[in-house]
Design an enzyme around this catalytic site. Structure first.
Site, PDB file in Angstrom:
ATOM      1  N   GLU A 209     -18.600   6.877  -3.667  1.00 17.14           N
ATOM      2  CA  GLU A 209     -19.563   7.696  -3.051  1.00 17.14           C
ATOM      3  C   GLU A 209     -18.518   9.047  -2.817  1.00 17.14           C
ATOM      4  O   GLU A 209     -17.431   9.198  -3.145  1.00 17.14           O
ATOM      5  CB  GLU A 209     -19.826   7.417  -1.635  1.00 17.14           C
ATOM      6  CG  GLU A 209     -20.678   5.851  -1.633  1.00 17.14           C
ATOM      7  CD  GLU A 209     -21.914   5.875  -2.222  1.00 17.14           C
ATOM      8  OE1 GLU A 209     -22.594   7.026  -2.001  1.00 17.14           O
ATOM      9  OE2 GLU A 209     -22.321   4.947  -2.803  1.00 17.14           O
TER      10      GLU A 209
ATOM     11  N   ASN B 209       2.679   1.785  -3.272  1.00 19.11           N
ATOM     12  CA  ASN B 209       2.002   2.194  -4.450  1.00 19.11           C
ATOM     13  C   ASN B 209       1.442   3.790  -4.406  1.00 19.11           C
ATOM     14  O   ASN B 209       1.904   4.171  -5.125  1.00 19.11           O
ATOM     15  CB  ASN B 209       0.698   1.454  -4.178  1.00 19.11           C
ATOM     16  CG  ASN B 209       0.792  -0.154  -4.137  1.00 19.11           C
ATOM     17  OD1 ASN B 209       1.519  -0.540  -4.684  1.00 19.11           O
ATOM     18  ND2 ASN B 209      -0.425  -0.737  -3.724  1.00 19.11           N
TER      19      ASN B 209
ATOM     20  N   GLY C  62     -15.069   4.322  -1.796  1.00 13.98           N
ATOM     21  CA  GLY C  62     -15.463   4.024  -2.718  1.00 13.98           C
ATOM     22  C   GLY C  62     -15.842   4.962  -3.880  1.00 13.98           C
ATOM     23  O   GLY C  62     -15.319   6.280  -4.032  1.00 13.98           O
TER      24      GLY C  62
ATOM     25  N   GLY D  66      -7.428   3.580  -3.021  1.00 12.02           N
ATOM     26  CA  GLY D  66      -7.238   4.127  -1.923  1.00 12.02           C
ATOM     27  C   GLY D  66      -5.670   4.768  -2.129  1.00 12.02           C
ATOM     28  O   GLY D  66      -5.408   5.896  -1.559  1.00 12.02           O
ATOM     29  N   ASP D  67      -4.964   3.932  -2.325  1.00 11.16           N
ATOM     30  CA  ASP D  67      -3.155   4.250  -2.472  1.00 11.16           C
ATOM     31  C   ASP D  67      -2.895   5.134  -3.640  1.00 11.16           C
ATOM     32  O   ASP D  67      -2.280   5.942  -3.451  1.00 11.16           O
ATOM     33  CB  ASP D  67      -2.483   3.054  -2.925  1.00 11.16           C
ATOM     34  CG  ASP D  67      -2.546   1.591  -1.978  1.00 11.16           C
ATOM     35  OD1 ASP D  67      -3.181   2.097  -0.717  1.00 11.16           O
ATOM     36  OD2 ASP D  67      -2.373   0.616  -2.342  1.00 11.16           O
TER      37      ASP D  67
ATOM     38  N   ASP E 158       0.951  -1.150  -0.098  1.00 14.06           N
ATOM     39  CA  ASP E 158       0.015   0.066  -0.090  1.00 14.06           C
ATOM     40  C   ASP E 158       0.796   1.196  -0.036  1.00 14.06           C
ATOM     41  O   ASP E 158       0.665   2.160  -0.924  1.00 14.06           O
ATOM     42  CB  ASP E 158      -0.983  -0.054   1.197  1.00 14.06           C
ATOM     43  CG  ASP E 158      -0.559   0.011   2.602  1.00 14.06           C
ATOM     44  OD1 ASP E 158       0.703  -0.298   2.724  1.00 14.06           O
ATOM     45  OD2 ASP E 158      -1.289   0.553   3.494  1.00 14.06           O
TER      46      ASP E 158
ATOM     47  N   TYR F 235      -0.498 -14.840   1.488  1.00 13.31           N
ATOM     48  CA  TYR F 235       0.644 -13.917   2.017  1.00 13.31           C
ATOM     49  C   TYR F 235       1.668 -15.039   2.650  1.00 13.31           C
ATOM     50  O   TYR F 235       1.345 -15.777   3.800  1.00 13.31           O
ATOM     51  CB  TYR F 235       0.421 -13.074   3.100  1.00 13.31           C
ATOM     52  CG  TYR F 235      -0.702 -11.822   2.544  1.00 13.31           C
ATOM     53  CD1 TYR F 235      -0.041 -10.839   1.906  1.00 13.31           C
ATOM     54  CD2 TYR F 235      -2.093 -12.047   2.401  1.00 13.31           C
ATOM     55  CE1 TYR F 235      -0.983  -9.570   1.407  1.00 13.31           C
ATOM     56  CE2 TYR F 235      -2.880 -11.125   1.852  1.00 13.31           C
ATOM     57  CZ  TYR F 235      -2.218  -9.855   1.584  1.00 13.31           C
ATOM     58  OH  TYR F 235      -2.957  -9.106   1.033  1.00 13.31           O
TER      59      TYR F 235
HETATM   60  P1  ADP Z   1      -9.965   1.804  -0.575  1.00 10.36           P
HETATM   61  O1  ADP Z   1      -8.799   1.280  -1.312  1.00 10.36           O
HETATM   62  O2  ADP Z   1      -8.986   2.422   0.505  1.00 10.36           O
HETATM   63  O3  ADP Z   1     -10.833   0.834  -0.128  1.00 10.36           O
HETATM   64  P2  ADP Z   1     -11.714   3.204  -1.895  1.00 10.36           P
HETATM   65  O4  ADP Z   1     -12.416   2.263  -2.433  1.00 10.36           O
HETATM   66  O5  ADP Z   1     -12.604   3.853  -0.544  1.00 10.36           O
HETATM   67  O6  ADP Z   1     -10.261   3.120  -1.277  1.00 10.36           O
HETATM   68  O7  ADP Z   1     -11.513   4.181  -2.917  1.00 10.36           O
HETATM   69  C1  ADP Z   1     -10.606   5.312  -2.856  1.00 10.36           C
HETATM   70  C2  ADP Z   1     -10.903   6.479  -3.882  1.00 10.36           C
HETATM   71  O8  ADP Z   1     -10.966   5.941  -5.120  1.00 10.36           O
HETATM   72  C3  ADP Z   1     -12.621   7.004  -3.551  1.00 10.36           C
HETATM   73  O9  ADP Z   1     -12.471   8.058  -2.704  1.00 10.36           O
HETATM   74  C4  ADP Z   1     -12.622   7.506  -5.240  1.00 10.36           C
HETATM   75  O10 ADP Z   1     -12.082   8.695  -5.373  1.00 10.36           O
HETATM   76  C5  ADP Z   1     -11.895   6.399  -6.041  1.00 10.36           C
HETATM   77  N1  ADP Z   1     -12.972   5.432  -6.348  1.00 10.36           N
HETATM   78  C6  ADP Z   1     -13.088   4.208  -5.752  1.00 10.36           C
HETATM   79  N2  ADP Z   1     -14.164   3.436  -6.334  1.00 10.36           N
HETATM   80  C7  ADP Z   1     -14.762   4.220  -7.493  1.00 10.36           C
HETATM   81  C8  ADP Z   1     -15.657   4.108  -8.556  1.00 10.36           C
HETATM   82  N3  ADP Z   1     -16.414   2.827  -8.750  1.00 10.36           N
HETATM   83  N4  ADP Z   1     -15.550   4.985  -9.497  1.00 10.36           N
HETATM   84  C9  ADP Z   1     -15.038   6.180  -9.401  1.00 10.36           C
HETATM   85  N5  ADP Z   1     -13.869   6.382  -8.089  1.00 10.36           N
HETATM   86  C10 ADP Z   1     -13.908   5.458  -7.374  1.00 10.36           C
END
Ligand code: ADP
Length: 314
Positions: free
Chosen positions: A233, A36, A231, A261-262, A33, A104
């Protein structure tokens, strides 16, 4: 030149070939992470000095890993070489439905002993940085008997004026139990100037599945800048206690969310180091993450990412 130190583990990655190909065909690469995050930060903001703080071995995989860091223009002065340890390893396998499963081998990796390599001179060098970044995975990987030394390092950096940034990535299997993770996360929240949490991690560790709960939980820590990812949202920022929502464009063709997220973190931190506003930094970060998740693997092939950066992240 702005200077950031990112503390964490990079592993050897083995990914099974596409479905339908021989199951014993594995593609080898490197990922983790914090690593990345470093890659995406440096690719987008070439004028920031991006240092990894970690440990590898002296084996060929380790030498290749260091070469890979250098190919990504990541500074390796603080990539320590263990005499007797080697890097951690993980595999990603795809089942018939395309679902990924991870295995892992990292319990005895060189990176777990990174703190053994950090002496007063290293602390003094790290104290010259603008930011120090670590994640919940970095924390889990530090061995229990080195944790006091890690917090001593963070305290010294903070008092030297280095901005402390934490992403509470939570991986249950890396912790003895939840209480231990919560105890370490509490220390991290207390020291952080900036926090980059995802709702998912708060859900698995604290059972909180929405922004209001997370925000309420974090309020007592008085963290200057909190950017909450969720995600597809809305991203929510809480800066000096003021909450703002930032709408993002959901991506239709999601291929692999491994480093959403990374990559978000890398772009966000680079943008903030470069003096961009929070609105602009979130815009760049969500665009970068949106691009990355349309590609397979943690690290997108360099040329297409650079083209994307030049056309979409100006
Ligand atoms: P993590 O990898 O920490 O679980 P998230 O899934 O919350 O991270 O996603 C991190 C960021 O990636 C989000 O805040 C958003 O900006 C982008 N992202 C994630 N999924 C989508 C999606 N389906 N469409 C557009 N952007 C996304």
């Amino acid at each position: 030149m702005k200077n950031i130190f990112l503390f964490g583990e990079c592993m050897i990655e083995l990914m099974s070939a596409e479905k339908g190909e021989l199951a014993n065909t594995m593609k080898q690469s490197f990922a983790g992470d914090v690593f990345n995050t470093a890659v995406y930060l440096k690719r987008i903001f070439t004028d920031v000095k991006v240092n990894l703080v970690t440990a590898v071995g002296k084996d060929q995989f380790s030498l290749d890993m260091i070469q890979y860091f250098e190919n990504e223009n990541i500074a390796t002065e603080f990539v320590f070489k263990s005499e007797d340890k080697i890097p951690g390893l993980y595999s990603i396998q795809l089942d018939d439905e395309g679902e990924r499963s991870f295995t892992y081998w990292r319990n005895d990796s060189a990176a777990r002993k990174t703190m053994q390599h950090i002496d007063e001179d290293t602390v003094a060098e790290l104290a010259k940085g603008d930011m120090f970044f670590f994640s919940g995975i970095s924390l889990a990987v530090v061995e229990a008997d080195a944790r006091a030394k890690f917090w001593d390092l963070v305290t010294k950096l903070k008092s030297a004026g280095v901005q402390i940034v934490f992403d509470p990535n939570y991986r249950p299997r890396l912790w003895k139990n939840e209480a231990q993770a919560k105890e370490q996360f509490d220390k991290a929240f207390s020291q952080s100037d900036m926090l980059l949490p995802g709702i998912d991690d708060f859900n698995s560790l604290y059972g909180m599945d929405n922004f209001d709960q997370v925000n309420q939980f974090l309020a007592p820590y008085q963290i200057d800048e909190i950017i909450v990812k969720n995600g597809p949202e809305t991203v929510i920022s809480v800066v000096q206690g003021v909450t703002e929502q930032h709408h993002i464009t959901p991506v239709q063709n999601v291929v692999d969310t491994t480093s959403a997220g990374d990559s978000f973190n890398g772009a966000y931190l680079g943008a903030r180091l470069n003096g961009k506003s929070i609105i602009k930094a979130i815009d760049m970060a969500s665009k970068a993450a949106g691009f990355v998740i349309q590609h397979k693997g943690a690290i997108v092939e360099k040329q297409s990412f650079t083209e994307f950066t030049q056309t979409h992240l100006i």
